[in-house]
Design a protein around this motif. Structure first.
Motif, PDB file in Angstrom:
ATOM      1  N   SER A  45       1.514   4.043  -2.182  1.00  0.00           N
ATOM      2  CA  SER A  45       2.591   3.058  -2.329  1.00  0.00           C
ATOM      3  C   SER A  45       3.948   3.747  -2.343  1.00  0.00           C
ATOM      4  CB  SER A  45       2.410   2.261  -3.620  1.00  0.00           C
ATOM      5  OG  SER A  45       1.230   1.501  -3.554  1.00  0.00           O
ATOM      6  N   ASP A 166       1.148  -3.192   2.096  1.00  0.00           N
ATOM      7  CA  ASP A 166       0.542  -2.444   0.988  1.00  0.00           C
ATOM      8  C   ASP A 166      -0.626  -3.252   0.438  1.00  0.00           C
ATOM      9  OD1 ASP A 166      -0.078  -0.907  -1.172  1.00  0.00           O
ATOM     10  OD2 ASP A 166       1.982  -0.722  -1.912  1.00  0.00           O
ATOM     11  N   GLU A 167      -1.810  -2.874   0.812  1.00  0.00           N
ATOM     12  CA  GLU A 167      -3.028  -3.596   0.408  1.00  0.00           C
ATOM     13  C   GLU A 167      -2.892  -5.103   0.607  1.00  0.00           C
ATOM     14  OE1 GLU A 167      -4.916  -2.250  -3.205  1.00  0.00           O
ATOM     15  OE2 GLU A 167      -3.532  -0.548  -3.234  1.00  0.00           O
TER      16      GLU A 167
HETATM   17 MG   LIG Z   1      -0.413   1.324  -4.559  1.00  0.00          MG
END
Ligand SMILES: [Mg+2]
Ligand SMILES: Nc1ncnc2c1ncn2[C@@H]1O[C@H](COP(=O)(O)OP(=O)(O)OP(=O)(O)O)[C@@H](O)[C@H]1O
Lengths: 219, 399
Positions: A45, A166-167
């Motif tokens: 991240s 991000d995910e």
């Molecule tokens: Mg993360």
């Protein structure tokens, strides 16, 4: 084009210094499809935040489209983000009191695009993520997959050349997860650079280029 | 611009209780400012109006030199010479004076038809009616005669008439004052109080008769009307010189012009209004602090949203304006509600006291609105800046 040179990111937590990123060198060409994988806390991240200009590196230089953006101030960064980068978050980050259409419209309001054009582009974007019958719904009236599609429409409404996720499927069941990934891959086929963080090996393997991060280093 | 307004409005409606609180605080401040200014301003115009009703060219002379007008202080032990009827006659000959009414005042029991009461006896001349703008209900006022002619006639006020001649005509009846008899030739119409003098309770007789009645040759006052407003100031000088000539070189008289009295009251009451309004303005500041607190809470509650807006490309000034607009909208709404409340309170007040003229000056209205918007903005700046300066990443991380 994204060029990261010797990028480090340190966090000071009390007495301890955490090397979230440790001398990262990475070049990403326009139109690439990259997956970023690695254990929890490895710095995925953090890397994405630096690429997206939400965070500044502690050292190193970052060139985005041949422009050194390392020393930019707040408002300059905001402008670069607005014009070049779209994000999709694990937790959607929609504004709860705004409808689907209004959430998607927001980046264009911030960019000062006239209302007539905004309306046009919003309805096209809503149709492209297949939410035409949900335009006036608020986020809490939508399913997780639908929310993420709103987020994708919002991230792409300014036609950015880079899309960071991000995910994006972290909070979705596998079926809606696949739908979201297919939507993103479709955008990548239209020459958008796509960088995807995921914990799902199967999803990560779909990318043309796979990056693995461990302890803040690419390996 | 319109978009910022829209955004601010939806944000406000998303938190109705918070908005209601700010609006309420602001409206209390504004309404207290408007009510207090209006009352102060009304009191001022009421009193000024009262004095102006005395007649715009009125001069009031009293014996003795007033220290407040400057000049040499009187030597200790010196008593001023009395004003006499002869002085009044001399002043009447000044070419700046249109009419003159010497006044002597005393108190005596009056009786008629077996009823008796205390009354204020005023000795004057026919000119009093003109100088004090008195109106007759019945009969006529004192006749035009020589100033020293002691006719046994009187003019009575409404209260005297009602109490002594309850069910019959007073005109032509005898009225006994002390042990002298006076024939009633007129009844004053009721004027209510005029600058503290209640003509309703008054018996007016010729000044010469009053001097005999009270065995006193000095005058209480001399009232005069100047020929014009311009002549008034020359009249003041002229009167001084006349008295100086008559009183062995001593100018032992005080002349009060009606407009100087009005001006003094005007100044005092304006200052009072301003003071009261400033005190009320403190409640505006309190409202401002409340606005700031609520906006600060709002900023921290909306941290993720602000982070997101920054991530989506909002500049610092855009965010700052968004929050300032919110504060301004709330303040203006509060101000408008406050004005409404203030007007309502003034309206109720007017219903209760119909005789008291309630006016809300436009400048006060404008000032209240301006101040409320300013407080909203001033106290909105801090939260707005805080919002604008948030780091997008830390703002987003907070969930
Ligand atoms: Mg993360
Ligand atoms: N704001 C911060 N302050 C201090 N340390 C931080 C901060 N943000 C991240 N870190 C640390 O930096 C390291 C990398 O964090 P990062 O969020 O990039 O990991 P990640 O790979 O995204 O993990 P996950 O897969 O769980 O999301 C972690 O050790 C984390 O504790």
């Amino acid at each position: 084009m994204i060029e990261l040179k010797d990028i480090s990111r340190l966090f000071q937590v009390g007495e301890q210094t955490v090397h979230a990123l440790d001398n990262i060198n990475l070049t990403i060409n326009n139109g690439e499809y990259i997956s970023v994988m690695g254990p929890s806390g490895s710095g995925k991240s953090t890397l994405l935040n630096i690429i997206s200009l939400l965070d500044q590196p502690s050292s190193g230089s970052y060139r985005l489209n041949q422009q050194d953006v390392t020393g930019f101030n707040d408002d300059q960064l905001a402008k670069v983000r607005r014009e070049n980068i779209g994000f999709i978050f694990q937790f959607f980050h929609l504004i709860p009191r705004l409808s689907t259409a209004e959430n998607i419209e927001m980046p264009m309001i911030l960019a000062g695009i006239p209302a007539v054009e905004r309306k046009h582009r919003v309805s096209a974007a809503i149709a492209s993520v297949d939410l035409s019958d949900r335009a006036d719904h608020r986020p809490d009236q939508l399913s997780g997959g639908q929310r993420q599609r709103v987020a994708i429409a919002r991230a792409t409404i300014m036609r950015p050349s880079i899309l960071l996720a991000d995910e994006p499927t972290g909070n979705l069941d596998s079926r809606s997860g696949i739908e979201i990934i297919e939507l993103l891959e479709n955008l990548n086929r239209q020459a958008v650079t796509l960088i995807l963080i995921t914990h799902d090996q199967a999803l990560g393997d779909r990318a043309a280029r796979k990056i693995r991060i461990v302890d803040g280093r690419i390996c | 611009m319109k978009d910022t307004l829209n955004q601010a409005l939806t944000a406000i409606f998303a938190q109705k209780l918070r908005a209601a609180l700010i609006v309420l605080a602001m409206s209390i401040g504004i309404s207290s400012v408007t009510i207090l200014t209006a009352l102060g301003e009304s009191a001022r115009s009421y009193i000024v109006h009262e004095f102006e009703a005395l007649g715009t060219h009125l001069l009031i002379m009293l014996p003795g030199r007033s220290e407040t007008t400057g000049g040499q202080p009187p030597i200790f032990g010196e008593t001023p010479r009395d004003l006499t009827l002869e002085d009044a006659e001399a002043i009447a000959r000044s070419r700046y004076i249109a009419a003159i009414a010497p006044v002597s005042v005393g108190s005596a029991p009056v009786s008629a038809l077996g009823l008796e009461r205390e009354a204020t006896i005023m000795g004057s001349t026919a000119a009093l009616r003109r100088v004090r703008h008195l109106n007759m209900a019945q009969g006529r006022f004192l006749p035009q005669t020589d100033i020293d002619q002691a006719l046994p006639v009187c003019v009575i006020g409404q209260t005297i008439k009602n109490e002594l001649f309850a069910k019959q005509s007073a005109l032509g009846q005898w009225l006994r004052i002390n042990d002298r008899r006076f024939r009633v030739i007129g009844v004053l119409s009721s004027e209510g109080q005029s600058v503290g003098v209640d003509f309703d309770e008054m018996v007016i007789i010729p000044v010469a008769s009053a001097q005999i009645l009270f065995n006193n040759h000095s005058l209480f006052r001399i009232l005069a009307e100047a020929k014009s407003k311009k002549a008034m100031y020359q009249a003041v000088i002229d009167i001084g010189q006349i008295i100086k000539r008559r009183h062995d070189g001593e100018e032992d008289i005080t002349v009060i012009t009606q407009d100087s009295v009005v001006n003094t009251f005007d100044e005092i009451l304006s200052a009072l209004t301003l003071t009261v309004a400033s005190i009320a303005a403190i409640s505006l500041v309190v409202a401002g602090v409340l606005v700031m607190n609520v906006m600060l809470v709002s900023v921290s509650q909306r941290t993720p949203e602000i982070g997101l807006l920054k991530a989506l490309g909002a500049s610092q000034s855009q965010l700052q304006w968004l929050f300032l607009t919110e504060a301004a909208i709330l303040s203006i709404a509060g101000a408008l509600l406050g004005l409404l409340l203030g007007k309502l309170a003034l309206f109720l007040f007017q219903m209760l006291y119909p005789n008291f003229p309630v006016i809300l000056p436009t400048w006060a209205l404008m000032a209240a609105l301006l101040v409320s918007v300013l407080t909203g903005l001033v106290f909105g700046v801090l939260p707005a800046r805080k919002a604008a300066k948030l780091e997008p990443i830390s703002a987003l991380a907070k969930r």
